[in-house]
Design an enzyme around this catalytic site. Structure first.
Site, PDB file in Angstrom:
ATOM      1  N   ARG A 152       0.824  -1.196   0.000  1.00 26.93           N
ATOM      2  CA  ARG A 152       0.000   0.000   0.000  1.00 26.93           C
ATOM      3  C   ARG A 152       0.860   1.248   0.000  1.00 26.93           C
ATOM      4  O   ARG A 152       0.675   2.162  -0.780  1.00 26.93           O
ATOM      5  CB  ARG A 152      -0.913   0.000   1.228  1.00 26.93           C
ATOM      6  CG  ARG A 152      -1.571   1.343   1.507  1.00 26.93           C
ATOM      7  CD  ARG A 152      -2.655   1.208   2.542  1.00 26.93           C
ATOM      8  NE  ARG A 152      -3.547   0.128   2.181  1.00 26.93           N
ATOM      9  CZ  ARG A 152      -4.204  -0.632   3.066  1.00 26.93           C
ATOM     10  NH1 ARG A 152      -4.050  -0.421   4.354  1.00 26.93           N
ATOM     11  NH2 ARG A 152      -4.990  -1.595   2.658  1.00 26.93           N
ATOM     12  N   TYR A 153       1.793   1.312   0.930  1.00 32.82           N
ATOM     13  CA  TYR A 153       2.683   2.464   1.020  1.00 32.82           C
ATOM     14  C   TYR A 153       3.810   2.290   0.001  1.00 32.82           C
ATOM     15  O   TYR A 153       4.139   1.167  -0.366  1.00 32.82           O
ATOM     16  CB  TYR A 153       3.281   2.549   2.419  1.00 32.82           C
ATOM     17  CG  TYR A 153       2.270   2.792   3.517  1.00 32.82           C
ATOM     18  CD1 TYR A 153       1.701   4.050   3.676  1.00 32.82           C
ATOM     19  CD2 TYR A 153       1.908   1.777   4.391  1.00 32.82           C
ATOM     20  CE1 TYR A 153       0.793   4.280   4.703  1.00 32.82           C
ATOM     21  CE2 TYR A 153       1.007   2.004   5.414  1.00 32.82           C
ATOM     22  CZ  TYR A 153       0.456   3.255   5.562  1.00 32.82           C
ATOM     23  OH  TYR A 153      -0.435   3.491   6.580  1.00 32.82           O
TER      24      TYR A 153
ATOM     25  N   ARG B  21       7.080  -0.044   1.500  1.00 34.15           N
ATOM     26  CA  ARG B  21       7.034  -1.192   2.399  1.00 34.15           C
ATOM     27  C   ARG B  21       5.830  -2.088   2.155  1.00 34.15           C
ATOM     28  O   ARG B  21       4.806  -1.631   1.665  1.00 34.15           O
ATOM     29  CB  ARG B  21       7.054  -0.757   3.873  1.00 34.15           C
ATOM     30  CG  ARG B  21       5.980   0.243   4.272  1.00 34.15           C
ATOM     31  CD  ARG B  21       6.517   1.090   5.421  1.00 34.15           C
ATOM     32  NE  ARG B  21       5.542   1.991   6.004  1.00 34.15           N
ATOM     33  CZ  ARG B  21       5.225   3.173   5.501  1.00 34.15           C
ATOM     34  NH1 ARG B  21       5.749   3.574   4.362  1.00 34.15           N
ATOM     35  NH2 ARG B  21       4.362   3.954   6.124  1.00 34.15           N
TER      36      ARG B  21
ATOM     37  N   CYS C 140      -1.501 -18.634  15.098  1.00 32.48           N
ATOM     38  CA  CYS C 140      -1.039 -17.836  16.231  1.00 32.48           C
ATOM     39  C   CYS C 140      -1.043 -18.712  17.477  1.00 32.48           C
ATOM     40  O   CYS C 140      -1.707 -19.742  17.517  1.00 32.48           O
ATOM     41  CB  CYS C 140      -1.943 -16.642  16.447  1.00 32.48           C
ATOM     42  SG  CYS C 140      -1.987 -15.566  15.005  1.00 32.48           S
TER      43      CYS C 140
ATOM     44  N   CYS D 211      -6.570 -14.069  19.107  1.00 29.96           N
ATOM     45  CA  CYS D 211      -7.092 -12.905  19.812  1.00 29.96           C
ATOM     46  C   CYS D 211      -8.482 -12.596  19.276  1.00 29.96           C
ATOM     47  O   CYS D 211      -8.686 -12.522  18.061  1.00 29.96           O
ATOM     48  CB  CYS D 211      -6.207 -11.690  19.575  1.00 29.96           C
ATOM     49  SG  CYS D 211      -4.485 -12.016  19.902  1.00 29.96           S
TER      50      CYS D 211
ATOM     51  N   CYS E 185      -8.675  -9.585  16.827  1.00 32.51           N
ATOM     52  CA  CYS E 185      -7.766  -9.592  15.669  1.00 32.51           C
ATOM     53  C   CYS E 185      -8.366  -8.867  14.467  1.00 32.51           C
ATOM     54  O   CYS E 185      -9.495  -9.127  14.065  1.00 32.51           O
ATOM     55  CB  CYS E 185      -7.452 -11.023  15.269  1.00 32.51           C
ATOM     56  SG  CYS E 185      -6.290 -11.113  13.893  1.00 32.51           S
TER      57      CYS E 185
ATOM     58  N   ARG F 180      -7.350  -9.213  11.542  1.00 37.44           N
ATOM     59  CA  ARG F 180      -7.294 -10.122  10.386  1.00 37.44           C
ATOM     60  C   ARG F 180      -8.082 -11.404  10.665  1.00 37.44           C
ATOM     61  O   ARG F 180      -7.746 -12.492  10.216  1.00 37.44           O
ATOM     62  CB  ARG F 180      -5.828 -10.431  10.076  1.00 37.44           C
ATOM     63  CG  ARG F 180      -5.490 -10.259   8.610  1.00 37.44           C
ATOM     64  CD  ARG F 180      -3.989 -10.222   8.366  1.00 37.44           C
ATOM     65  NE  ARG F 180      -3.494  -8.868   8.283  1.00 37.44           N
ATOM     66  CZ  ARG F 180      -2.309  -8.473   8.753  1.00 37.44           C
ATOM     67  NH1 ARG F 180      -1.510  -9.320   9.369  1.00 37.44           N
ATOM     68  NH2 ARG F 180      -1.929  -7.220   8.631  1.00 37.44           N
TER      69      ARG F 180
ATOM     70  N   ASP G 275      -9.893  -1.123  14.760  1.00 33.47           N
ATOM     71  CA  ASP G 275     -10.455  -0.957  13.419  1.00 33.47           C
ATOM     72  C   ASP G 275     -11.900  -1.456  13.398  1.00 33.47           C
ATOM     73  O   ASP G 275     -12.280  -2.330  14.184  1.00 33.47           O
ATOM     74  CB  ASP G 275      -9.628  -1.765  12.402  1.00 33.47           C
ATOM     75  CG  ASP G 275      -8.202  -1.244  12.294  1.00 33.47           C
ATOM     76  OD1 ASP G 275      -8.033  -0.020  12.260  1.00 33.47           O
ATOM     77  OD2 ASP G 275      -7.266  -2.065  12.245  1.00 33.47           O
TER      78      ASP G 275
ATOM     79  N   ASP H 223      -6.553   3.669  11.401  1.00 32.19           N
ATOM     80  CA  ASP H 223      -6.234   3.164  10.064  1.00 32.19           C
ATOM     81  C   ASP H 223      -7.445   3.493   9.190  1.00 32.19           C
ATOM     82  O   ASP H 223      -8.563   3.062   9.483  1.00 32.19           O
ATOM     83  CB  ASP H 223      -5.976   1.657  10.131  1.00 32.19           C
ATOM     84  CG  ASP H 223      -4.956   1.221   9.094  1.00 32.19           C
ATOM     85  OD1 ASP H 223      -4.795   1.931   8.083  1.00 32.19           O
ATOM     86  OD2 ASP H 223      -4.327   0.159   9.291  1.00 32.19           O
TER      87      ASP H 223
ATOM     88  N   LYS I 159      -2.480   4.620   7.821  1.00 31.48           N
ATOM     89  CA  LYS I 159      -2.550   5.015   9.224  1.00 31.48           C
ATOM     90  C   LYS I 159      -2.342   6.509   9.374  1.00 31.48           C
ATOM     91  O   LYS I 159      -1.484   7.090   8.725  1.00 31.48           O
ATOM     92  CB  LYS I 159      -1.483   4.271  10.028  1.00 31.48           C
ATOM     93  CG  LYS I 159      -1.732   2.781  10.092  1.00 31.48           C
ATOM     94  CD  LYS I 159      -0.683   2.095  10.932  1.00 31.48           C
ATOM     95  CE  LYS I 159      -0.810   0.598  10.814  1.00 31.48           C
ATOM     96  NZ  LYS I 159      -0.472   0.117   9.450  1.00 31.48           N
TER      97      LYS I 159
HETATM   98  C1  PLP Z   1       0.523  -0.547   9.075  1.00 33.25           C
HETATM   99  C2  PLP Z   1       0.888  -0.925   7.741  1.00 33.25           C
HETATM  100  C3  PLP Z   1       2.222  -0.860   7.317  1.00 33.25           C
HETATM  101  C4  PLP Z   1       3.332  -0.374   8.216  1.00 33.25           C
HETATM  102  O1  PLP Z   1       3.174   0.961   8.514  1.00 33.25           O
HETATM  103  P1  PLP Z   1       4.209   1.748   9.427  1.00 33.25           P
HETATM  104  O2  PLP Z   1       3.519   3.019   9.743  1.00 33.25           O
HETATM  105  O3  PLP Z   1       5.457   1.919   8.607  1.00 33.25           O
HETATM  106  O4  PLP Z   1       4.482   0.898  10.628  1.00 33.25           O
HETATM  107  C5  PLP Z   1       2.514  -1.212   6.018  1.00 33.25           C
HETATM  108  N1  PLP Z   1       1.541  -1.612   5.166  1.00 33.25           N
HETATM  109  C6  PLP Z   1       0.244  -1.668   5.530  1.00 33.25           C
HETATM  110  C7  PLP Z   1      -0.769  -2.109   4.562  1.00 33.25           C
HETATM  111  C8  PLP Z   1      -0.128  -1.343   6.843  1.00 33.25           C
HETATM  112  O5  PLP Z   1      -1.400  -1.428   7.211  1.00 33.25           O
HETATM  113  S1  SF4 Z   2      -3.884 -10.110  16.705  1.00 26.59           S
HETATM  114 FE1  SF4 Z   2      -4.453 -11.663  15.168  1.00 26.59          FE
HETATM  115  S2  SF4 Z   2      -2.555 -12.057  14.049  1.00 26.59           S
HETATM  116 FE2  SF4 Z   2      -1.987 -11.039  15.957  1.00 26.59          FE
HETATM  117  S3  SF4 Z   2      -1.559 -12.710  17.405  1.00 26.59           S
HETATM  118 FE3  SF4 Z   2      -3.678 -12.121  17.692  1.00 26.59          FE
HETATM  119  S4  SF4 Z   2      -4.830 -13.511  16.370  1.00 26.59           S
HETATM  120 FE4  SF4 Z   2      -2.721 -13.563  15.692  1.00 26.59          FE
END
Ligand code: PLP
Ligand code: SF4
Length: 354
Positions: free
Chosen positions: A89-90, A93, A102, A106, A109, A111, A270, A307, A314
């Site tokens: 996205r960025y 990175r 995991c 959690c 989570c 995700r 989120d 986010d 973010k």
């Molecule tokens: C959070 C995130 C990152 C990392 O962001 P930083 O601000 O550099 O820690 C990179 N890609 C995505 C899609 C993210 O959600």
């Molecule tokens: S937040 Fe989600 S990805 Fe992170 S440790 Fe917990 S369950 Fe796993």
């Protein structure tokens, strides 16, 4: 017991929770069919000692099925995904999912749509595709290994991935995002740390949410990780009923820094389907930030971030400190709550013309 055996003894169904106070076994059975449960014996013990804040993070509850208007992937990680399990996205990175498991699932989570579920399965082939993408994309200078939890991979597998990434000249930073120091600290072994210590580009971000997670075992794990030379950070999630109080958050941040872990982000929850019951108001988050800034070492104060939905990224939020601005300067509220005037600009008579 080594970490793999501990993990195998995890409670994964409602029967295993019989006798844990405040647990509705019927709800657990219903919800864990949708979002998997895994509570390893270490966390089970901790949960019994520390009570609600830890139970809430680990035991499925009916609220998880009650917030249908929320989306599974509001941050559009999938939309920005050139290959399975990688989000770019960025500009510089990527997020790279190298595990779908995991040590604890959690309940909060972000995700949740994938983690621990068949549809999110990471394979050797998906990892290979991600590595190939990073190799051929020179603008990627920072790779975030996440999941799931990268530290649930075997030492050998993790070593192989790190080795491959470390050979890519445009990759200047590699981050591991792991909750294992909090949820299964015995996973942080000397052997793992010997592997990690060989990678100079490595940074490690942990995920602690409550001071009770910093047990003697977790502190040993952090000490070992510090010994690898990788800078340690922490990404905490603001969670209703867990850490949404200034006193708890301050204690968490103090304990982290005492263990040489630098608080990095405080994430506002989120709007992810299945996690709505953990969300606080933004005002609650800002009030916590206000209570930390100035009162704790600057190194103990994380950046509070939201986010943005749709893949906006973010964005940090700060409590307002500017009260007003006029020709005399800024009127600013200090950390002590008092009002100060801060001079801005250069008075006209001091400007010298050449
Ligand atoms: C959070 C995130 C990152 C990392 O962001 P930083 O601000 O550099 O820690 C990179 N890609 C995505 C899609 C993210 O959600
Ligand atoms: S937040 Fe989600 S990805 Fe992170 S440790 Fe917990 S369950 Fe796993």
């Amino acid at each position: 017991m080594n970490w793999k055996e501990t993990l195998k003894k995890s409670v994964v169904s409602a029967e295993g929770l019989k006798g844990v106070p405040g647990v509705d076994v019927h709800d657990v059975a219903r919800v864990s069919g949708v979002y998997p449960m895994r509570i390893n014996p270490y966390w089970l013990g901790l949960m019994k000692k520390a009570g609600a804040p830890l139970v809430r993070q680990a035991v499925p509850c009916a609220d998880e099925l009650a917030d249908t208007p929320l989306l599974e992937d509001p941050l559009c990680e999938e939309k920005d995904s050139p290959v399975f399990g990688l989000t770019h996205r960025y500009p510089d990175r990527v997020i790279f999912l190298v595990s779908n498991e995991c040590a604890l699932y959690c309940r909060h989570c972000m995700r949740k749509r994938k983690v621990g579920k068949a549809g999110g399965r990471v394979t050797d082939a998906t990892i290979e595709a991600g590595l190939a993408y990073i190799e051929k994309t020179p603008k990627v200078r920072d790779v975030i290994l996440t999941g799931g939890d990268p530290l649930l991979l075997s030492d050998e597998k993790l070593d192989a991935i790190l080795h491959r990434l470390s050979k890519i000249s445009h990759v200047e930073m590699i981050r591991i995002h792991s909750r294992v120091p909090a949820t299964l600290p015995m996973r942080i072994t000397d052997k793992l740390c010997a592997v990690l210590a060989t990678y100079e580009k490595l940074w490690i971000n942990t995920h602690f949410n409550h001071p009770a997670e910093l047990t003697p075992e977790a502190e040993i794990a952090l000490k070992l990780l510090n010994g690898t030379g990788a800078p340690l950070g922490c990404q905490t999630v603001l969670l209703k009923g867990v850490n949404d109080s200034p006193a708890i958050m301050a204690e968490l941040m103090r304990k982290l820094t005492k263990n040489r872990v630098r608080p990095y982000y405080l994430h506002h929850g989120d709007a992810v389907k299945g996690t709505g019951h953990f969300r606080t108001s933004i005002e609650a988050g800002l009030a916590i930030m206000d209570s930390l800034r100035g009162h704790l070492s600057g190194l103990a104060v994380p950046t509070y971030v939201i986010d943005l939905p749709g893949g906006g990224g973010k964005t940090p939020l700060l409590p307002e400190s500017i009260i007003s601005k006029d020709e005399k300067g800024l009127t600013v509220r200090g950390y002590d709550g008092k009002t100060y005037t801060y001079p801005v600009g250069v008075p006209r008579h001091q400007i010298k013309t050449p």
